[in-house]
Structure formats: C-alpha cells, structure tokens
Design a protein around this motif. Structure first.
Motif: not given
Length: 321
Positions: A10, A12-13, A16-17
C-alpha cells in the motif's frame, strides 16, 4: 517472530494500482434515463432530468461519447395517457416506444439500449400489473400485458427488455412472446431480486408515480436473503440472459449470493434513494462526493456485479477515463 506487513503493498499509488483486485470499467455502467413528452428536472435527484424526444437523443449521444455501456429507458406518460391497464405501455405511439426509437436512431448499436418492461408508470393506480376488485395485483393476466409490452419495445429497437414487475413466470412468458414475434435476438434482463424498498422514493417523483398503497405483495421483503437467491434461480431457469439485484448498495449480501451461482451476467441497480442521499450530503459538504461515488460503485462490483445501473454512470465514466 516475523512481523507480517501487508502495508508493503500500500506504500504508493502505483503499488496500490498494481495489486488492486477490482477495477470498474465505463463499459459496464448503465445510465437510467427518463423520457417524457416534456423535459423537466427531478427535484429530489439533483442533476437528473426527464428528457423530451429531442433531449433523449442528445443525452444518448453524450453517454456514448463518455463510454457508458448501456442506457435503461423509462417512459413517463402524461396523466391523460394513463389508464387502469397501462395500455400506453405497449402502444406503438407510446412515449417509451417513441423514446426507444429516437435513441436507436441517434446512436444505433454504439450503446446497448434497454427498456423497462413494467406497467407502473402507465397505470392510474401506479401498480406493476392489473389490479382486481379486491385490490390484489393479478399475476397471470398481467403477464399477457408484459409480453405485448416487450414485443412493442423490441419492435421499437430495444436491444434488451427488462421486466421489473416481479410477476411470477414473467421471464418465460416474455421469452416465448419475443421468439414468436421474430425477436429471438432481443435479450431479457430480469429484475430477479427486487425488494420492496424505501430507497425508491425519488424515482417515484421522476416518473410521476400515482401509486396507491404499496408493492409488498409482489416485491420482496427486505429482511429476506435466501428468497433473493430463490427468485434469481427461477429467472435463470426460465431463460433470463442477465439477472438483477435491486437495490444494490444495501443488498450486497444478496448480490454476492446471486453472483456466486449465476452463469449469466449479474446486474445491480444503484437506485434513486442511494443517489439522492449522497447528493444531499455532498451538497452540505459532509462527504467527499467523488470519493463516495467511486467507492460505492466499486463496492457493488466487488460484491459480484458485472453491470451497474447508476445515475452517476456518465460522470463516473468520465472520471474512470
């Protein structure tokens, strides 16, 4: 002892993507639309309008540009066109048939055109079927009207008919009627598990409902979970091409149950009350509107919906792009 750290995925963006389990697609969204003789706003549903025939063409073209997957059309006849039997529901010149034809003329096959197959908007009493002298809705005689309505919608150009009245045996009778009428390629989206919900209130303003009493004798009790699965199995056995759970957000358990057994795509309808509550809270600054919308639709897909009917379909499609 080794500490297990799920948080590593979780950080970094981008991370998470990468590991995201569910991704909502614009093409799985269906926009409900109301077609009427005259346009007008729906006060309890900010941003939602009734469209006249010119307006519904424009709205359909706009939805196509946004990448929305489908449109669900509801007809809103004038009061003088309503009668106890809802006969304008299957009339060739009925507002819904003209709306379907107008949309198909505007967008062709670029989007899936669906039609609500139910009498409630067209009857003076506001029920989904023929009402007997004792006030009961007559299931079996209503089926004949549903067949006529479905055939009329198919003739007007609907790709999908969507019986929403919760009459027993409606899918089998409509399939037989469509096939006999030469419309064997028109699909049936069955409102399989439809509950007698308080969340339909704003919708009734949108369609100028004249409902007398309630629909608890034919729509499902909100307390019943197994019954929703039973209703879906019956519609599947009758030949439904898609099945629906309605409402969506407050019936995710039923949706998950249906999705676990269905061999056809499963739809869920994020209904008017769900929409109105978020819009009202966002207007007051109590919630982050975009995040709430995205999260709520993601939850519906996560629970098992392949198709989501939502009044945010076009706006959400733009965000997802």
């Amino acid at each position: 002892m080794v500490t297990v750290r799920p948080r590593r995925l979780r950080t970094t963006p981008a991370m998470r993507r990468l590991v995201r389990e569910v991704e909502v697609r614009p093409s799985q969204l269906v926009l409900p639309m109301f077609v009427a003789e005259q346009s007008g706003d729906v006060s309890s549903m900010p941003g939602v309008s009734r469209h006249d025939l010119d307006g519904v063409r424009f709205a359909a073209e706009s939805a196509v540009r946004a990448g929305v997957g489908g449109l669900m059309l509801f007809g809103v006849p004038d009061d003088e066109d309503k009668d106890p039997f809802g006969s304008q529901a299957w009339a060739e010149d009925g507002i819904l048939q003209r709306g379907i034809a107008a949309v198909r003329d505007a967008v062709g096959d670029e989007i899936v055109v669906m039609a609500d197959t139910c009498l409630d908007e067209f009857t003076t009493h506001g029920h989904c079927g023929f009402v007997l002298e004792d006030g009961k809705v007559d299931n079996d005689s209503t089926l004949t009207a549903y067949v006529e309505m479905a055939v009329a919608q198919a003739a007007a150009g609907a790709h999908v008919v969507a019986p929403s009245g919760m009459m027993d045996g409606q899918v089998a009778r409509i399939r037989e009627g469509l096939d006999s009428g030469g419309f064997d390629d028109v699909a049936i989206l069955a409102y399989a598990a439809k509950y007698a919900s308080a969340f339909y209130g704003p919708f009734r303003e949108a369609v100028d409902s004249t409902l007398q009493g309630d629909r608890k004798t034919y729509q499902q009790d909100p307390a019943n979970r197994r019954e929703g699965l039973r209703e879906a199995r019956l519609d599947l056995a009758e030949g439904a091409d898609l099945v629906m759970v309605k409402p969506a957000g407050y019936y995710l358990d039923v949706l998950a149950d249906v999705a676990a057994v269905s061999e056809v795509p499963v739809a869920a309808y994020q209904v008017s009350g769900e929409y109105a509550m978020v819009e009202a809270a966002a207007e007051r600054g109590w919630v982050d509107r975009r995040r709430i919308v995205e999260e709520s639709v993601t939850a519906i897909v996560r629970a098992g919906a392949d198709v989501v009917l939502t009044y945010w379909a076009q706006e959400l499609a733009g965000w997802l792009k």
